[in-house]
Design an enzyme around this catalytic site. Structure first.
Site, PDB file in Angstrom:
ATOM      1  N   CYS A  66     -37.470  18.737  58.563  1.00  0.00           N
ATOM      2  CA  CYS A  66     -37.129  17.965  59.768  1.00  0.00           C
ATOM      3  C   CYS A  66     -35.693  18.185  60.209  1.00  0.00           C
ATOM      4  O   CYS A  66     -34.841  17.289  60.102  1.00  0.00           O
ATOM      5  CB  CYS A  66     -37.372  16.492  59.496  1.00  0.00           C
ATOM      6  SG  CYS A  66     -39.082  16.210  59.066  1.00  0.00           S
ATOM      7  N   GLU A  67     -35.407  19.381  60.652  1.00  0.00           N
ATOM      8  CA  GLU A  67     -34.077  19.748  61.164  1.00  0.00           C
ATOM      9  C   GLU A  67     -34.300  20.849  62.185  1.00  0.00           C
ATOM     10  O   GLU A  67     -35.060  21.795  61.914  1.00  0.00           O
ATOM     11  CB  GLU A  67     -33.204  20.379  60.062  1.00  0.00           C
ATOM     12  CG  GLU A  67     -32.904  19.530  58.880  1.00  0.00           C
ATOM     13  CD  GLU A  67     -31.612  18.747  59.000  1.00  0.00           C
ATOM     14  OE1 GLU A  67     -30.865  18.953  59.977  1.00  0.00           O
ATOM     15  OE2 GLU A  67     -31.373  17.928  58.117  1.00  0.00           O
ATOM     16  N   GLY A  79     -18.823  41.831  46.455  1.00  0.00           N
ATOM     17  CA  GLY A  79     -18.762  41.774  47.910  1.00  0.00           C
ATOM     18  C   GLY A  79     -19.393  42.902  48.680  1.00  0.00           C
ATOM     19  O   GLY A  79     -19.502  42.825  49.905  1.00  0.00           O
ATOM     20  N   GLY A 130     -22.822  41.101  43.205  1.00  0.00           N
ATOM     21  CA  GLY A 130     -23.982  40.221  43.168  1.00  0.00           C
ATOM     22  C   GLY A 130     -25.037  40.769  44.112  1.00  0.00           C
ATOM     23  O   GLY A 130     -25.992  41.428  43.713  1.00  0.00           O
ATOM     24  N   ARG A 131     -24.788  40.538  45.402  1.00  0.00           N
ATOM     25  CA  ARG A 131     -25.762  40.896  46.434  1.00  0.00           C
ATOM     26  C   ARG A 131     -26.262  42.343  46.359  1.00  0.00           C
ATOM     27  O   ARG A 131     -27.449  42.608  46.484  1.00  0.00           O
ATOM     28  CB  ARG A 131     -25.112  40.678  47.804  1.00  0.00           C
ATOM     29  CG  ARG A 131     -26.069  40.813  48.963  1.00  0.00           C
ATOM     30  CD  ARG A 131     -25.312  40.812  50.304  1.00  0.00           C
ATOM     31  NE  ARG A 131     -24.256  39.848  50.384  1.00  0.00           N
ATOM     32  CZ  ARG A 131     -24.371  38.633  50.917  1.00  0.00           C
ATOM     33  NH1 ARG A 131     -25.503  38.250  51.440  1.00  0.00           N
ATOM     34  NH2 ARG A 131     -23.331  37.804  50.948  1.00  0.00           N
TER      35      ARG A 131
END
Ligand code: LLP
Length: 423
Positions: free
Chosen positions: A348-349, A241, A280-281
């Site tokens: 397409c969003e 975290g 992780g990050r």
């Protein structure tokens, strides 16, 4: 900025010896580029804090599970935190030791438990009482005992984005703090389980130490109560975290952070227990960029758009969490002025954006580097709009290795079938 590949080491941007334009020409875009030196440096910062202590680093594979990334950490001596049988298979394929794996996740399938038991993983981080029962059954059917740790939800506010905050009451994660003692008693009675540890993970992209210390205090209180009941906790897994700098965040230095936690455990008289970190990050986030090319500039009345060839399917974080990633032209133009653009992809969003209101001096055909894309970039990518996923490259000194080929369109529907009536 010159045309070099930049990665953060020690919180400072370092230029690698490989040029991003060369990589784009060689491998195409969109392209994920990782720095082995940055991975090694970040791991070293955790390892330094663990030196001479009873502590270990278990890299959270979900942040970036490319085999080459896992391989670098395996070689450095890391254990791993996994959340699926698939991640376990990757760890093994990358040369990681399954006996140094903790298996987290709220919904482990019986087959996944069986596979992990066959591979003799270090510990299952169990997140509910029904999971205890299932694991006990599976282990029993194999004539085995599964080592378990309960993930306790300490109900502390990690002060991060609600989608990535996991330690509050009302999250789906972990066993409620008030229920933990009863769950431990139950676990200790189950014949095919062996209680070995305790675990908590309060969220992600956390930039302060205080929520960790609050959670740790609650965990240690529980460990003491368990001790009194003769339920022995050998390791304390403090989760992952720790945040990184995307723009102006000022997370604590990795070594200082890890040292502070270890000191706290020791101060409270628990120094004899092993401490596990599951980062992780903070190990991979600033070791990677996503390289993309400007397709079109589209001026508008209220907004200007820079349409690039990477999209939300390549990097979902902006669309999903309104996350900020720095976006920098690979080569600086000598003339012309900056214009404020929304940097968007071809999907397409309307939610398909990578950066909003960015002042850029760019033309169609220019390359952009999207920073801090090493964590939860490729691993969260998809094939939406039948877009092949990007290639991945790892830079090691002055050599660039292709560590994942760009997908082909044919491979995307290779497992699909027409109905027989279609001929
Ligand atoms: N351990 C457990 C049990 C976790 O659930 C996680 C992340 C980690 C460790 C590693 O956390 P880290 O050190 O990377 O913060 N997709 C989101 C992040 C989701 C994190 C999920 N769990 C994002 O892109 O920000």
């Amino acid at each position: 900025m010159t045309d070099a590949f930049f990665a953060y080491r020690d919180g400072v941007l370092h230029a690698e010896s490989v040029s991003l334009s060369t990589l784009a020409a060689r491998f195409g875009t969109p392209l994920y580029v990782y720095s082995k030196a940055a991975l090694t440096q970040a791991y070293g910062a955790y390892a330094k804090a663990c030196e001479g202590r009873n502590a270990a680093v278990h890299y959270a594979a979900k942040a970036n599970s490319n085999l080459a990334v896992l391989g670098v950490f395996a070689k450095l001596g890391a254990g791993f935190d996994i959340v699926s049988a698939g991640e376990l298979a990757r760890v093994i394929a990358a040369g990681g030791d399954p006996r140094r794996v903790v298996f987290s996740g709220v919904g482990k399938h019986a087959d996944e438990m069986r596979f992990a038991l066959e591979k003799d993983v270090f510990c299952f981080n169990v997140e509910s009482r029904p999971e205890l029962a299932r694991l006990n059954d599976v282990a029993g059917s194999m004539g085995r005992r599964a080592r378990v740790s309960l993930r306790v939800n300490p109900d502390v506010d990690a002060k991060t984005h609600p989608y990535i905050s996991t330690g509050l009451r009302g999250n789906k994660f972990g066993v409620a703090y008030e229920e933990a003692l009863a769950a431990y008693r139950e676990a200790s009675q189950l014949p095919h389980l062996e209680v070995v540890g305790i675990d908590c993970h309060i969220g992600s992209q956390i930039t302060e130490v205080s929520p960790y210390l609050d959670a740790l205090d609650k965990v240690l209180d529980l460990v003491e109560r368990l001790d009194a009941e003769n339920i022995k906790i050998h390791h304390i897994d403090v989760g992952g975290g720790l945040g990184i700098t995307y723009t102006d965040e000022t997370p604590p230095d990795i070594t200082a952070f890890a040292t502070q936690l270890l000191d706290h455990v020791a101060r409270r008289g628990h120094g004899h227990r092993q401490v596990l970190f599951e980062p992780g990050r903070s190990l991979v986030g600033n070791a990677g960029v996503l390289l993309t090319q400007v397709e079109f500039l589209k001026p508008g009345e209220t907004k200007n758009f820079a349409i690039v060839d990477a999209a939300m399917n390549d990097l979902a974080r902006p669309a999903m969490y309104e996350a900020y990633h720095g976006i920098v032209p690979v080569t600086q133009r000598d003339s012309g002025d900056s214009t404020v653009y929304d940097v968007v992809g071809p999907v397409c969003e309307s939610g398909d954006w990578l950066g909003r209101d960015r002042a850029l001096n760019v033309e169609a055909g220019d390359l952009l580097a999207i920073h801090s894309a090493g964590a939860y970039g490729f691993t969260m990518s998809s094939n939406y709009n039948t877009r092949p996923r990007a290639a991945e490259v790892m830079v090691d000194g002055d050599v660039a290795h292709l560590v994942r080929e760009r997908e082909t369109v044919e491979s995307l529907f290779a497992g699909e079938r027409l109905l027989p009536t279609n001929g």
